[in-house]
Design a protein around this motif. Structure first.
Motif, PDB file in Angstrom:
ATOM      1  N   LEU A  67       0.828  -1.205   0.000  1.00 60.39           N
ATOM      2  CA  LEU A  67       0.000   0.000   0.000  1.00 60.39           C
ATOM      3  C   LEU A  67       0.863   1.256   0.000  1.00 60.39           C
ATOM      4  O   LEU A  67       0.638   2.176  -0.792  1.00 60.39           O
ATOM      5  N   MET A  68       1.860   1.298   0.864  1.00 62.11           N
ATOM      6  CA  MET A  68       2.709   2.489   0.969  1.00 62.11           C
ATOM      7  C   MET A  68       3.493   2.735  -0.316  1.00 62.11           C
ATOM      8  O   MET A  68       3.705   3.889  -0.702  1.00 62.11           O
ATOM      9  N   GLU A  69       3.896   1.682  -0.998  1.00 61.23           N
ATOM     10  CA  GLU A  69       4.600   1.837  -2.277  1.00 61.23           C
ATOM     11  C   GLU A  69       3.667   2.377  -3.356  1.00 61.23           C
ATOM     12  O   GLU A  69       4.103   3.105  -4.251  1.00 61.23           O
ATOM     13  N   ALA A  70       2.387   2.041  -3.274  1.00 69.33           N
ATOM     14  CA  ALA A  70       1.422   2.525  -4.258  1.00 69.33           C
ATOM     15  C   ALA A  70       1.118   4.011  -4.090  1.00 69.33           C
ATOM     16  O   ALA A  70       0.670   4.669  -5.028  1.00 69.33           O
ATOM     17  N   TYR A  71       1.356   4.549  -2.892  1.00 70.11           N
ATOM     18  CA  TYR A  71       1.083   5.958  -2.584  1.00 70.11           C
ATOM     19  C   TYR A  71       2.321   6.582  -1.940  1.00 70.11           C
ATOM     20  O   TYR A  71       2.296   6.953  -0.764  1.00 70.11           O
ATOM     21  N   PRO A  72       3.395   6.755  -2.694  1.00 71.43           N
ATOM     22  CA  PRO A  72       4.640   7.250  -2.098  1.00 71.43           C
ATOM     23  C   PRO A  72       4.540   8.660  -1.521  1.00 71.43           C
ATOM     24  O   PRO A  72       5.320   9.024  -0.640  1.00 71.43           O
ATOM     25  N   ASP A  73       3.589   9.455  -1.977  1.00 70.62           N
ATOM     26  CA  ASP A  73       3.431  10.816  -1.464  1.00 70.62           C
ATOM     27  C   ASP A  73       2.352  10.918  -0.389  1.00 70.62           C
ATOM     28  O   ASP A  73       2.063  12.014   0.095  1.00 70.62           O
ATOM     29  N   GLY A  74       1.760   9.803  -0.020  1.00 70.83           N
ATOM     30  CA  GLY A  74       0.707   9.814   0.981  1.00 70.83           C
ATOM     31  C   GLY A  74       1.252  10.093   2.369  1.00 70.83           C
ATOM     32  O   GLY A  74       2.402   9.792   2.677  1.00 70.83           O
ATOM     33  N   GLU A  75       0.424  10.690   3.205  1.00 71.54           N
ATOM     34  CA  GLU A  75       0.769  10.905   4.609  1.00 71.54           C
ATOM     35  C   GLU A  75       0.081   9.811   5.413  1.00 71.54           C
ATOM     36  O   GLU A  75      -1.145   9.768   5.495  1.00 71.54           O
ATOM     37  N   PHE A  76       0.880   8.928   5.993  1.00 69.06           N
ATOM     38  CA  PHE A  76       0.377   7.776   6.721  1.00 69.06           C
ATOM     39  C   PHE A  76       0.473   8.013   8.224  1.00 69.06           C
ATOM     40  O   PHE A  76       1.521   8.444   8.720  1.00 69.06           O
ATOM     41  N   TYR A  77      -0.620   7.706   8.933  1.00 68.49           N
ATOM     42  CA  TYR A  77      -0.666   7.848  10.380  1.00 68.49           C
ATOM     43  C   TYR A  77      -1.223   6.569  10.990  1.00 68.49           C
ATOM     44  O   TYR A  77      -2.288   6.096  10.584  1.00 68.49           O
ATOM     45  N   ALA A  78      -0.511   6.025  11.954  1.00 68.96           N
ATOM     46  CA  ALA A  78      -1.029   4.918  12.742  1.00 68.96           C
ATOM     47  C   ALA A  78      -1.936   5.502  13.811  1.00 68.96           C
ATOM     48  O   ALA A  78      -1.646   6.560  14.370  1.00 68.96           O
ATOM     49  N   ILE A  79      -3.028   4.812  14.099  1.00 72.21           N
ATOM     50  CA  ILE A  79      -3.934   5.240  15.151  1.00 72.21           C
ATOM     51  C   ILE A  79      -3.907   4.149  16.221  1.00 72.21           C
ATOM     52  O   ILE A  79      -4.303   3.014  15.971  1.00 72.21           O
ATOM     53  N   GLU A  80      -3.410   4.509  17.390  1.00 74.25           N
ATOM     54  CA  GLU A  80      -3.217   3.535  18.468  1.00 74.25           C
ATOM     55  C   GLU A  80      -3.476   4.189  19.813  1.00 74.25           C
ATOM     56  O   GLU A  80      -3.248   5.394  19.986  1.00 74.25           O
ATOM     57  N   THR A  81      -3.885   3.382  20.772  1.00 74.06           N
ATOM     58  CA  THR A  81      -4.080   3.895  22.135  1.00 74.06           C
ATOM     59  C   THR A  81      -2.749   4.302  22.761  1.00 74.06           C
ATOM     60  O   THR A  81      -2.733   5.040  23.734  1.00 74.06           O
TER      61      THR A  81
END
Length: 169
Positions: A67-81
């Motif tokens: 997924l991350m390779e398909a969207y190299p300009d995406g801003e990715f955020y993990a959502i965790e407690t």
């Protein structure tokens, strides 16, 4: 661009169905990282989102790296407690960006090797200690709507899958 909800190996079909409904109602994209704990043909999943499933932009991936390779300009955020930064402290206002909110399994969250991808981009929704965590579908809705709010709900102006979208009031 778009808001994206990423479910990493989800286990509960009703949560995925409810998230799919939120995605259909907001033009957000839904990404499912395999393996899934259910079939997308599962009766409970269809019951939770049946009328909306065909209107959801659903993408299947074998792993997060794909997924991350398909969207190299995406801003990715993990959502965790365990996140160190409240989701309200982040700026999601650029409508020309792709924002990805990555959620883990309902029972275990994101594994450490997946969290390593986020380099400080781990967000939390503040809560009391009365519960271990908030419901996954509620949490996803909070993040989607916060990003949309910061963008003045422009994604609601995009055409829906088979009809004109309803503009925000």
């Amino acid at each position: 661009m778009s808001v994206h909800v990423v479910l990493h190996e989800p286990e509960i079909p009703a949560n995925t169905g409810n998230i799919a409904r939120t995605c259909a109602g907001t033009n957000a994209h839904l990404h499912l990282i395999h393996p899934l704990g259910f079939s997308t043909d599962d009766r409970m999943l269809k019951r939770a989102g049946c009328d909306y499933w065909p209107k959801v932009s659903v993408h299947h991936h074998d792993n997060l790296d794909e997924l991350m390779e398909a969207y190299p300009d995406g801003e990715f955020y993990a959502i965790e407690t365990t996140g160190a930064v409240s989701y309200t402290e982040k700026d999601f206002s650029r409508a020309d960006r792709d924002y990805f909110f990555v959620f883990g399994k309902e029972t275990k969250g994101l594994p450490p090797e997946v969290l390593d991808h986020f380099n400080g981009r781990c967000l939390v929704i503040p809560q009391t200690t009365n519960v271990r965590s908030l419901n996954l579908s509620n949490t996803a809705a909070v993040l989607v709507y916060e990003a949309m709010r910061q963008q003045d709900f422009v994604s609601l102006l995009e055409p829906a899958a088979d009809e004109a979208a309803v503009p925000p009031k």
